[in-house]
Design an enzyme around this catalytic site. Structure first.
Site, short mmCIF file in Angstrom:
data_model
loop_
_atom_site.label_atom_id
_atom_site.label_comp_id
_atom_site.label_asym_id
_atom_site.label_seq_id
_atom_site.Cartn_x
_atom_site.Cartn_y
_atom_site.Cartn_z
N GLY A 168 0.81 -1.21 0.00
CA GLY A 168 0.00 0.00 0.00
C GLY A 168 0.84 1.27 0.00
O GLY A 168 0.63 2.18 -0.80
N ILE A 169 1.84 1.32 0.89
CA ILE A 169 2.66 2.54 1.00
C ILE A 169 3.60 2.66 -0.20
O ILE A 169 3.74 3.73 -0.79
CB ILE A 169 3.45 2.53 2.33
CG1 ILE A 169 2.47 2.54 3.50
CG2 ILE A 169 4.39 3.74 2.41
CD1 ILE A 169 3.10 2.23 4.85
N THR A 246 11.09 4.16 5.92
CA THR A 246 9.89 4.47 6.71
C THR A 246 9.20 3.18 7.13
O THR A 246 8.04 3.20 7.55
CB THR A 246 8.87 5.33 5.92
OG1 THR A 246 8.53 4.63 4.72
CG2 THR A 246 9.43 6.70 5.57
N ALA A 247 9.90 2.02 7.01
CA ALA A 247 9.26 0.73 7.32
C ALA A 247 9.45 0.40 8.80
O ALA A 247 8.64 0.81 9.64
CB ALA A 247 9.83 -0.34 6.41
N ARG A 248 10.53 -0.28 9.11
CA ARG A 248 10.92 -0.54 10.50
C ARG A 248 12.43 -0.49 10.54
O ARG A 248 13.11 -0.96 9.62
CB ARG A 248 10.43 -1.92 10.97
CG ARG A 248 8.98 -2.01 11.31
CD ARG A 248 8.61 -1.23 12.58
NE ARG A 248 7.20 -1.35 12.90
CZ ARG A 248 6.25 -0.50 12.49
NH1 ARG A 248 6.56 0.55 11.76
NH2 ARG A 248 5.00 -0.69 12.85
N ASP A 272 12.86 7.45 9.31
CA ASP A 272 11.74 7.71 10.22
C ASP A 272 11.70 6.66 11.32
O ASP A 272 11.04 6.85 12.34
CB ASP A 272 10.42 7.64 9.42
CG ASP A 272 9.20 8.00 10.25
OD1 ASP A 272 9.30 8.95 11.05
OD2 ASP A 272 8.16 7.32 10.12
N GLU A 277 14.04 1.91 18.85
CA GLU A 277 13.33 3.14 19.22
C GLU A 277 13.01 3.14 20.71
O GLU A 277 12.64 2.09 21.24
CB GLU A 277 12.03 3.24 18.41
CG GLU A 277 12.31 3.39 16.92
CD GLU A 277 11.05 3.45 16.07
OE1 GLU A 277 9.95 3.64 16.61
OE2 GLU A 277 11.19 3.31 14.84
N HIS A 295 9.91 8.66 14.02
CA HIS A 295 8.74 7.81 13.73
C HIS A 295 7.44 8.65 13.65
O HIS A 295 6.53 8.49 14.48
CB HIS A 295 8.60 6.70 14.77
CG HIS A 295 7.84 5.51 14.25
ND1 HIS A 295 8.08 4.23 14.65
CD2 HIS A 295 6.84 5.41 13.34
CE1 HIS A 295 7.26 3.39 14.02
NE2 HIS A 295 6.48 4.10 13.22
N1 LIG Z 1 6.82 4.94 9.56
C1 LIG Z 1 5.56 4.73 9.88
O1 LIG Z 1 4.97 5.46 10.64
C2 LIG Z 1 4.85 3.56 9.28
C3 LIG Z 1 5.52 2.42 8.98
N2 LIG Z 1 4.86 1.37 8.42
C4 LIG Z 1 5.65 0.19 8.06
O2 LIG Z 1 5.56 0.01 6.66
C5 LIG Z 1 5.38 -1.36 6.39
C6 LIG Z 1 4.68 -1.52 5.07
O3 LIG Z 1 3.35 -1.07 5.20
P1 LIG Z 1 2.25 -1.34 4.07
O4 LIG Z 1 2.71 -0.81 2.78
O5 LIG Z 1 0.96 -0.88 4.64
O6 LIG Z 1 2.26 -2.93 4.03
P2 LIG Z 1 1.77 -3.87 2.87
O7 LIG Z 1 1.54 -5.21 3.48
O8 LIG Z 1 0.67 -3.22 2.10
O9 LIG Z 1 3.04 -3.94 1.90
C7 LIG Z 1 4.22 -4.57 2.22
C8 LIG Z 1 4.80 -5.15 0.95
O10 LIG Z 1 6.07 -5.71 1.23
C9 LIG Z 1 6.18 -6.92 0.50
N3 LIG Z 1 7.17 -7.79 1.10
C10 LIG Z 1 7.05 -8.57 2.19
N4 LIG Z 1 8.20 -9.24 2.40
C11 LIG Z 1 9.04 -8.87 1.41
C12 LIG Z 1 10.37 -9.24 1.09
N5 LIG Z 1 11.05 -10.13 1.82
N6 LIG Z 1 10.93 -8.66 0.00
C13 LIG Z 1 10.25 -7.78 -0.74
N7 LIG Z 1 8.99 -7.40 -0.48
C14 LIG Z 1 8.40 -7.94 0.58
C15 LIG Z 1 4.77 -7.51 0.52
O11 LIG Z 1 4.59 -8.43 -0.52
C16 LIG Z 1 3.94 -6.26 0.34
O12 LIG Z 1 3.73 -5.99 -1.02
C17 LIG Z 1 4.58 -1.88 7.59
O13 LIG Z 1 4.78 -3.27 7.78
C18 LIG Z 1 5.11 -1.06 8.73
O14 LIG Z 1 6.16 -1.74 9.37
C19 LIG Z 1 3.53 1.42 8.14
C20 LIG Z 1 2.81 2.54 8.44
C21 LIG Z 1 3.40 3.70 9.05
O1 LIG Z 2 4.45 2.54 12.27
C1 LIG Z 2 3.27 2.63 12.14
C2 LIG Z 2 2.44 1.60 11.58
O2 LIG Z 2 1.25 1.87 11.34
O3 LIG Z 2 2.94 0.49 11.38
#
Ligand SMILES: NC(=O)C1=CN([C@@H]2O[C@H](COP(=O)(O)OP(=O)(O)OC[C@H]3O[C@@H](n4cnc5c(N)ncnc54)[C@H](O)[C@@H]3O)[C@@H](O)[C@H]2O)C=CC1
Ligand SMILES: O=CC(=O)O
Length: 335
Positions: A168-169, A246-248, A272, A277, A295
């Site tokens: 999604g992101i 911005t992931a983890r 981020d 953390e 974050h």
């Molecule tokens: N900085 C912040 O405040 C935020 C951080 N996040 C982090 O961002 C991450 C992603 O969020 P979304 O896009 O919503 O998740 P999502 O589930 O929509 O997308 C994650 C993508 O990563 C892919 N993926 C998984 N393992 C993989 C690998 N080994 N190699 C390549 N691609 C791989 C998946 O197939 C998927 O397409 C979350 O898990 C979270 O940790 C999310 C929201 C806010």
């Molecule tokens: O880091 C925030 C999240 O929604 O994951």
């Protein structure tokens, strides 16, 4: 008739009315505990018996710690659902939750986070490419651009953006960076349809590392992705690469990153998220080529409101229908 109990772990910052409206169908309770040891004792005391669903925030980690086997053993057996308010659910051992008897079904909050997290990544990409941090620090020290002024930065136009994790992101970020004239390539576990990828080219992990000018990390943290970017992967990247996370924090090996920054192989970084953390690696703090944000990915009124309502929707559905609206993929087949 006694109402089922719903346990709030963390705080509702904005959608308080939506939360309170759950009292039509549930008794809303909060733990007294202020740390993990106390929380475990409270669970054991039976005070939380009757809880059917929990709502938890990222920040509630400070009280409960990881949702792991140890916690699962003391949580009331009545508790069958855990609605996590966030997209990333790495604070929860979803495999242990699935194996518990009865399973603790977990939901997360995808999609509502996409815009504001991708916006944060845009800020970090432009800021790191242009290396704005150096001069922003100098200005606050009364030194204007600094003496000597920082080297010239780089424009995004015509550069290759490599997105690792095109969910999604990642997809939202791709659409935004199109406007900045970047060409996007991506690597995911599987290629997406042309429509889903928005025309971005699917490449192998190595090709993404070797050909991107900017690499954005947008994949979840789990046992397969911890330190997915470490020394070997950094060495494969172009000299002068820019990295944004911005992931983890732990998808990126911070020690290895600091070394790659110090050697000049990595030009600049926008972060981020961090491995431990709220601690930030001193090698990142001292380096002016590192743009740091604490974050703040979803830290906006509109997004917090959306996320809280989405998460409360999961609690309501759990109580009314015995099902979560957005179970984590690992639990989708369990309900
Ligand atoms: N900085 C912040 O405040 C935020 C951080 N996040 C982090 O961002 C991450 C992603 O969020 P979304 O896009 O919503 O998740 P999502 O589930 O929509 O997308 C994650 C993508 O990563 C892919 N993926 C998984 N393992 C993989 C690998 N080994 N190699 C390549 N691609 C791989 C998946 O197939 C998927 O397409 C979350 O898990 C979270 O940790 C999310 C929201 C806010
Ligand atoms: O880091 C925030 C999240 O929604 O994951």
């Amino acid at each position: 008739m006694t109402k089922p109990k719903v346990l709030l772990l963390g705080e509702i910052a904005i959608a308080k009315d939506t939360w309170n409206s759950l009292s039509d169908i549930a008794e809303l309770i909060e733990p007294k505990a202020s740390n993990r040891a106390e929380f475990i004792e409270e669970c054991k005391s039976g005070e939380l018996d009757g809880v059917v669903a929990g709502y938890r925030t990222f920040g509630s980690f400070a009280v409960t710690g990881m949702f792991d086997q140890e916690l699962l053993e003391v949580l009331p057996k009545s508790m069958k659902f855990l609605a996590h308010n966030g997209a990333g659910y790495d604070q929860i051992d979803v495999h242990a939750c699935a194996e518990r008897d009865p399973p603790l079904l977990v939901s997360n909050v995808p999609t509502a986070v996409d815009d504001s997290t991708a916006d944060t990544a845009v800020f970090l990409i432009i800021g790191a490419l242009r290396n704005f941090n150096t001069s922003m620090l100098a200005l606050r020290e009364g030194k204007w651009r600094g003496n000597p002024p920082p080297p010239l930065g780089h424009d995004p136009q015509g550069k290759v953006l490599g997105i690792l994790g095109m969910g999604g992101i990642g997809r939202n970020l791709k659409a935004k960076m199109d406007v900045f004239g970047m060409t996007t390539i991506y690597h995911n576990r599987k290629p997406l349809s042309e429509e889903m990828s928005g025309g971005a080219k699917y490449v192998s992990f190595d090709e993404l590392l070797e050909t991107s000018d900017v690499i954005s990390l947008n994949l979840p943290l789990n046992k397969n992705t911890r330190h997915i970017i470490s020394t070997k992967e950094l060495q494969k990247m172009k000299k002068g690469v820019v990295i944004v996370n911005t992931a983890r924090g732990a998808v990126l090996d911070e020690d290895a990153l600091v070394k790659a920054l110090d050697s000049g192989h990595v030009l600049s970084v926008g972060l981020d998220v961090y491995e431990e953390e709220p601690k930030v690696h001193p090698g990142l703090v001292r380096n002016p080529n590192v743009l740091l944000v604490p974050h703040m990915g979803t830290w906006s009124v509109e997004t917090q409101d959306k996320m809280e309502k989405f998460c409360i929707g999961n609690v309501r559905s759990a109580i009314e229908k015995g099902k979560l609206n957005s179970p984590v993929p690992e639990h989708a087949s369990l309900q």
